[in-house]
Motif scaffolding. Structure first.
Motif, PDB file in Angstrom:
ATOM      1  N   MET A 183      28.190  61.897  68.943  1.00  0.00           N
ATOM      2  CA  MET A 183      29.121  61.470  69.739  1.00  0.00           C
ATOM      3  C   MET A 183      30.570  61.740  69.183  1.00  0.00           C
ATOM      4  SD  MET A 183      28.047  57.786  71.194  1.00  0.00           S
ATOM      5  CE  MET A 183      28.012  57.623  72.981  1.00  0.00           C
ATOM      6  N   THR A 184      31.640  61.610  70.012  1.00  0.00           N
ATOM      7  CA  THR A 184      32.945  61.589  69.425  1.00  0.00           C
ATOM      8  C   THR A 184      33.342  60.293  69.304  1.00  0.00           C
ATOM      9  OG1 THR A 184      33.913  61.256  71.774  1.00  0.00           O
ATOM     10  CG2 THR A 184      33.614  63.794  71.092  1.00  0.00           C
ATOM     11  N   GLY A 185      34.451  59.992  68.688  1.00  0.00           N
ATOM     12  CA  GLY A 185      35.021  58.678  68.437  1.00  0.00           C
ATOM     13  C   GLY A 185      35.198  57.864  69.756  1.00  0.00           C
ATOM     14  N   ASN A 186      35.935  58.883  70.517  1.00  0.00           N
ATOM     15  CA  ASN A 186      36.483  58.014  71.672  1.00  0.00           C
ATOM     16  C   ASN A 186      35.145  57.676  72.764  1.00  0.00           C
ATOM     17  OD1 ASN A 186      39.186  58.432  71.585  1.00  0.00           O
ATOM     18  ND2 ASN A 186      39.133  60.408  72.424  1.00  0.00           N
ATOM     19  N   ASP A 187      34.087  58.417  72.595  1.00  0.00           N
ATOM     20  CA  ASP A 187      32.951  58.124  73.561  1.00  0.00           C
ATOM     21  C   ASP A 187      32.101  56.779  72.606  1.00  0.00           C
ATOM     22  OD1 ASP A 187      33.526  60.092  75.125  1.00  0.00           O
ATOM     23  OD2 ASP A 187      31.714  61.428  74.530  1.00  0.00           O
ATOM     24  N   ALA A 188      31.986  56.921  71.354  1.00  0.00           N
ATOM     25  CA  ALA A 188      31.409  55.976  70.613  1.00  0.00           C
ATOM     26  C   ALA A 188      32.162  54.422  70.836  1.00  0.00           C
ATOM     27  CB  ALA A 188      31.486  56.102  69.323  1.00  0.00           C
ATOM     28  N   ILE A 189      33.425  54.440  70.924  1.00  0.00           N
ATOM     29  CA  ILE A 189      34.268  53.300  71.199  1.00  0.00           C
ATOM     30  C   ILE A 189      33.955  52.688  72.679  1.00  0.00           C
ATOM     31  CG2 ILE A 189      36.515  52.295  71.656  1.00  0.00           C
ATOM     32  CD1 ILE A 189      37.454  54.260  69.315  1.00  0.00           C
ATOM     33  N   ALA A 198      40.457  49.016  61.645  1.00  0.00           N
ATOM     34  CA  ALA A 198      41.068  50.447  61.453  1.00  0.00           C
ATOM     35  C   ALA A 198      39.539  51.073  61.101  1.00  0.00           C
ATOM     36  CB  ALA A 198      41.957  50.582  60.627  1.00  0.00           C
ATOM     37  N   PRO A 199      38.757  51.749  62.034  1.00  0.00           N
ATOM     38  CA  PRO A 199      37.330  52.336  61.644  1.00  0.00           C
ATOM     39  C   PRO A 199      37.985  53.377  60.902  1.00  0.00           C
ATOM     40  CG  PRO A 199      37.801  52.306  64.107  1.00  0.00           C
ATOM     41  CD  PRO A 199      39.202  51.524  63.411  1.00  0.00           C
ATOM     42  N   SER A 200      36.812  54.003  60.117  1.00  0.00           N
ATOM     43  CA  SER A 200      37.049  55.354  59.664  1.00  0.00           C
ATOM     44  C   SER A 200      35.957  56.299  59.819  1.00  0.00           C
ATOM     45  CB  SER A 200      37.384  55.166  57.945  1.00  0.00           C
ATOM     46  OG  SER A 200      36.067  55.454  57.315  1.00  0.00           O
ATOM     47  N   SER A 201      34.792  56.003  60.596  1.00  0.00           N
ATOM     48  CA  SER A 201      34.045  56.855  61.107  1.00  0.00           C
ATOM     49  C   SER A 201      33.503  56.419  62.437  1.00  0.00           C
ATOM     50  CB  SER A 201      32.554  56.827  60.111  1.00  0.00           C
ATOM     51  OG  SER A 201      32.071  55.361  60.483  1.00  0.00           O
ATOM     52  N   VAL A 202      32.919  57.431  63.378  1.00  0.00           N
ATOM     53  CA  VAL A 202      32.451  57.185  64.535  1.00  0.00           C
ATOM     54  C   VAL A 202      31.503  55.969  64.426  1.00  0.00           C
ATOM     55  CG1 VAL A 202      31.362  58.202  66.385  1.00  0.00           C
ATOM     56  CG2 VAL A 202      33.045  59.535  65.274  1.00  0.00           C
ATOM     57  N   GLN A 203      30.630  55.988  63.512  1.00  0.00           N
ATOM     58  CA  GLN A 203      29.773  54.826  63.506  1.00  0.00           C
ATOM     59  C   GLN A 203      30.158  53.497  63.540  1.00  0.00           C
ATOM     60  OE1 GLN A 203      25.896  54.825  63.341  1.00  0.00           O
ATOM     61  NE2 GLN A 203      26.628  52.885  64.088  1.00  0.00           N
ATOM     62  N   GLU A 204      31.579  53.498  62.466  1.00  0.00           N
ATOM     63  CA  GLU A 204      31.961  52.432  62.245  1.00  0.00           C
ATOM     64  C   GLU A 204      32.898  51.802  63.507  1.00  0.00           C
ATOM     65  OE1 GLU A 204      34.635  50.241  58.782  1.00  0.00           O
ATOM     66  OE2 GLU A 204      35.018  51.962  59.399  1.00  0.00           O
ATOM     67  N   ALA A 205      33.476  52.860  64.085  1.00  0.00           N
ATOM     68  CA  ALA A 205      34.120  52.544  65.387  1.00  0.00           C
ATOM     69  C   ALA A 205      33.228  51.794  66.316  1.00  0.00           C
ATOM     70  CB  ALA A 205      34.844  53.984  65.999  1.00  0.00           C
ATOM     71  N   LEU A 234      42.691  50.492  65.855  1.00  0.00           N
ATOM     72  CA  LEU A 234      43.601  51.417  65.415  1.00  0.00           C
ATOM     73  C   LEU A 234      43.057  52.489  64.849  1.00  0.00           C
ATOM     74  CD1 LEU A 234      46.785  51.557  65.608  1.00  0.00           C
ATOM     75  CD2 LEU A 234      46.815  50.876  63.070  1.00  0.00           C
ATOM     76  N   GLY A 235      42.697  53.475  65.864  1.00  0.00           N
ATOM     77  CA  GLY A 235      42.298  54.823  65.475  1.00  0.00           C
ATOM     78  C   GLY A 235      43.266  55.810  65.156  1.00  0.00           C
ATOM     79  N   ASP A 236      42.876  57.026  65.246  1.00  0.00           N
ATOM     80  CA  ASP A 236      43.725  57.921  65.228  1.00  0.00           C
ATOM     81  C   ASP A 236      43.169  59.393  66.004  1.00  0.00           C
ATOM     82  OD1 ASP A 236      42.806  60.054  63.057  1.00  0.00           O
ATOM     83  OD2 ASP A 236      42.998  58.390  61.912  1.00  0.00           O
ATOM     84  N   GLY A 237      43.944  60.505  66.376  1.00  0.00           N
ATOM     85  CA  GLY A 237      43.392  61.500  67.023  1.00  0.00           C
ATOM     86  C   GLY A 237      42.307  62.170  66.142  1.00  0.00           C
ATOM     87  N   MET A 238      42.083  62.094  65.024  1.00  0.00           N
ATOM     88  CA  MET A 238      41.109  62.651  64.215  1.00  0.00           C
ATOM     89  C   MET A 238      39.691  61.913  64.515  1.00  0.00           C
ATOM     90  SD  MET A 238      41.160  63.658  60.207  1.00  0.00           S
ATOM     91  CE  MET A 238      42.311  62.732  59.799  1.00  0.00           C
TER      92      MET A 238
END
Lengths: 359, 241
Positions: A15-21, A148-155, A176-180
């Motif tokens: 998954m992308t971070g956006n989808d996972a959130i 501030a998550p740093s991985s998709v899993q953590e998000a 608070l995530g970022d585009g990456m």
């Protein structure tokens, strides 16, 4: 991506971070989402549009960020778990609404997938909204809890904590995530709510119609002498409780470290890889990664050894570094490396800076 | 003796904070009466604006929330979508609904949200001390149009007529408070707007021409006369949609 509707099912998916959130939010009980298009968080809004109906929740594409945050205000006032998401310029527009949520003691989750600024900036990753997120952002004396998550899993994981703590402390919570982080794809284990965040929190204050009780009023206007001060004192007491109980961070190799690198979010992924490489070369380097930015994990900086140097690395021109300075006994030991406007400090720059500090 | 008239249950027995001759007190009572008549006090949720009427919850004996300036209809959308079994209404002034909140007003109406809006048009910003509103008449003196409003400062905005163009809007009516007969008409329109929501007809709005003697710089009676003489010419009364 097709989601499985059974909340208890454990699956590993890409998954992308956006989808996972978004998926994490739905499984954490979010039943209202309103958003307005802005890059680089659009996948999150689309995911909600597709999957919210599976949970019998409400999705609205709002006419503006102002409308979106205020729809969230309404859904939250009605007693439901509600969320909005945006990226930096859009988050600026939501600040008034976030201040009202804080003043009215309403829970809500706000996701900021940060991009370069100021102004329209660009759509590359950045961490330049740290001050805005952690110091209030809108008007008045308030804080939002900031993760501030740093991985998709953590998000994904943090969404359960976010909704739970928002309800528990009746406060807005920001992711608070970022585009990456928002755009990258990683494997995620989809699990249900951890036990510590699954308690159902009663909301006797919610607007439901005043059947069999006195009317509920949700307000942040207090004109009577002393009344607004009383609200502020109540909020500050709550913030002190949050500061005491909710600091979260990750650290490694810190015990014998001469230099400790401090970074958060996607930036911390790069820092970690540098620190691990230098450890293989037997250099005494460690790292601290704040997971909560507010409350800032002051506890992580509580050590007897006073010769430790801290290197703060950010995708900004130095924002979190101020909180690090406030957390250490001697701020002369705090050093900074940062780039912004969509630029990311690279492994070479970080390595050279660490070598310089070790000399 | 048989009791034939009393204070509605939905209205608290408290001292008013509104100025003498203000229209808000009348409309608050009309809303409370309608809520009682329709027997919806226990399922009504009000959204108060920023403006003089922010304190509406000090008068209404049912659930209420504040909203940020102009955002009442966004807040109402969030509540109603999550609790469709409740009856949700916004109570907004001209500055709130037709200046800072125009975007929310138009888009909520365009989505055809099943909501009721009570729109108080008194041609002036009251709470902040009598500045020009979007509905201020041409030539009308306010603290920010000291020589009278000119065309360049905008003509009186007929938001009700604008909204009536939208397919999502079910009902729009403009009423006034300047005579007892008009007040009775206003109550009928308010009742209709609530009834529509109960019957799930969609977005309903009642615009009410309301006196503000304090910032019109006149007596209460003169304010009523001013509505009759000038305001109704600019804002004709009756069913718009």
């Amino acid at each position: 991506m097709k989601s499985n509707n059974k909340e208890n099912c454990f699956r590993k998916v890409l998954m992308t971070g956006n989808d996972a959130i978004a998926e994490g939010a739905l499984r954490a009980g979010c039943r209202f989402y309103a958003g307005y298009p802005i890059t680089p968080q659009n996948e999150l809004t689309s995911y909600m549009a597709i999957h919210m109906p599976e949970y019998q929740g409400v999705f609205i594409q709002a006419e503006s960020e102002l409308a979106a945050i205020n729809m969230v205000f309404g859904a939250s006032a009605a007693g439901f778990r509600a969320m909005t998401s945006s990226s930096s310029p859009g988050i600026s527009l939501k600040q008034e609404g976030i201040s009202y949520l804080a003043g009215c003691e309403l829970p809500a989750v706000i996701v900021n997938i940060m991009r370069g600024g100021p102004g329209l900036g660009n759509i590359a990753p950045a961490q330049s909204d740290y001050f805005q997120a952690t110091k209030g952002g809108g008007h008045g004396d308030y804080h939002s809890i900031v993760f501030a998550p740093s991985s998709v899993q953590e998000a994904y994981n943090l969404m359960f904590a976010a909704f739970y703590l928002a309800d528990k402390f009746r406060t807005p919570v920001m992711i608070l995530g970022d585009g990456m982080l928002g755009q990258m794809m990683e494997p995620v284990v989809l699990h249900s709510a951890p036990l510590e965040f699954s308690e159902n929190i009663d909301k006797p204050w919610a607007l439901t119609g005043c059947k069999d009780r006195n009317p509920n009023v949700i307000r942040s206007l207090y004109l009577k002498e002393g009344a607004l001060e009383a609200l502020n004192e109540r909020l500050q007491k709550r913030y002190q409780m949050i500061e005491k109980t909710q600091q979260r961070f990750e650290e490694d190799f810190v015990n014998d470290a001469q230099v400790i690198v401090v970074s958060y979010g996607a930036m911390a992924r790069i820092v970690k890889s540098v620190v691990k490489k230098l450890r293989q070369r037997k250099l005494k380097v460690g790292y601290i990664r704040p997971i909560t930015l507010w409350p800032f994990p002051v506890k992580a900086f509580n050590r007897k050894k006073t010769t430790v140097k801290y290197l703060v690395v950010e995708m900004s021109y130095g924002q979190m570094v101020e909180d690090v300075c406030l957390s250490v006994p001697d701020k002369k030991k705090v050093y900074f490396l940062g780039r912004a406007g969509g630029a990311i400090p690279d492994t070479g720059q970080i390595t050279r800076k660490i070598y310089k500090l070790l000399r | 003796m048989k009791k034939i008239y009393s204070r509605p249950q939905s209205l608290y027995d408290v001292v008013t904070h509104y100025c003498p001759g203000c229209g808000h007190g009348i409309v608050h009572k009309l809303v409370a009466q309608v809520v009682d008549e329709l027997q919806i006090r226990e399922k009504v949720i009000a959204v108060a604006p920023v403006g003089c009427a922010v304190l509406a919850y000090d008068y209404w004996n049912f659930d209420c929330t504040e909203a940020a300036h102009g955002r009442a209809l966004a807040v109402a959308t969030g509540i109603k979508r999550m609790r469709p079994e409740t009856v949700v209404f916004t109570y907004q002034g001209d500055g709130d609904l037709a200046a800072i909140g125009t975007n929310e007003t138009i888009h909520t109406a365009n989505r055809g949200e099943n909501l009721t809006t009570i729109f108080i048009n008194n041609a002036v910003y009251g709470m902040t001390g009598g500045q020009m509103a979007p509905t201020t008449l041409l030539g009308q003196k306010t603290t920010t149009t000291p020589h009278g409003r000119k065309e360049q400062e905008g003509r009186p905005l007929k938001i009700s007529e604008l909204l009536a163009q939208l397919e999502g809007v079910y009902y729009v009516e403009r009423v006034s408070l300047h005579t007892p007969q008009q007040v009775i008409n206003a109550q009928k329109a308010i009742k209709q707007a609530f009834q529509n929501q109960i019957e799930e007809k969609g977005f309903s709005l009642v615009e009410i021409l309301s006196p503000c003697p304090t910032y019109w710089n006149c007596s209460a009676q003169e304010a009523m006369d001013w509505i009759a003489e000038f305001m109704v010419k600019e804002f004709p009364l009756g069913r718009i949609k």
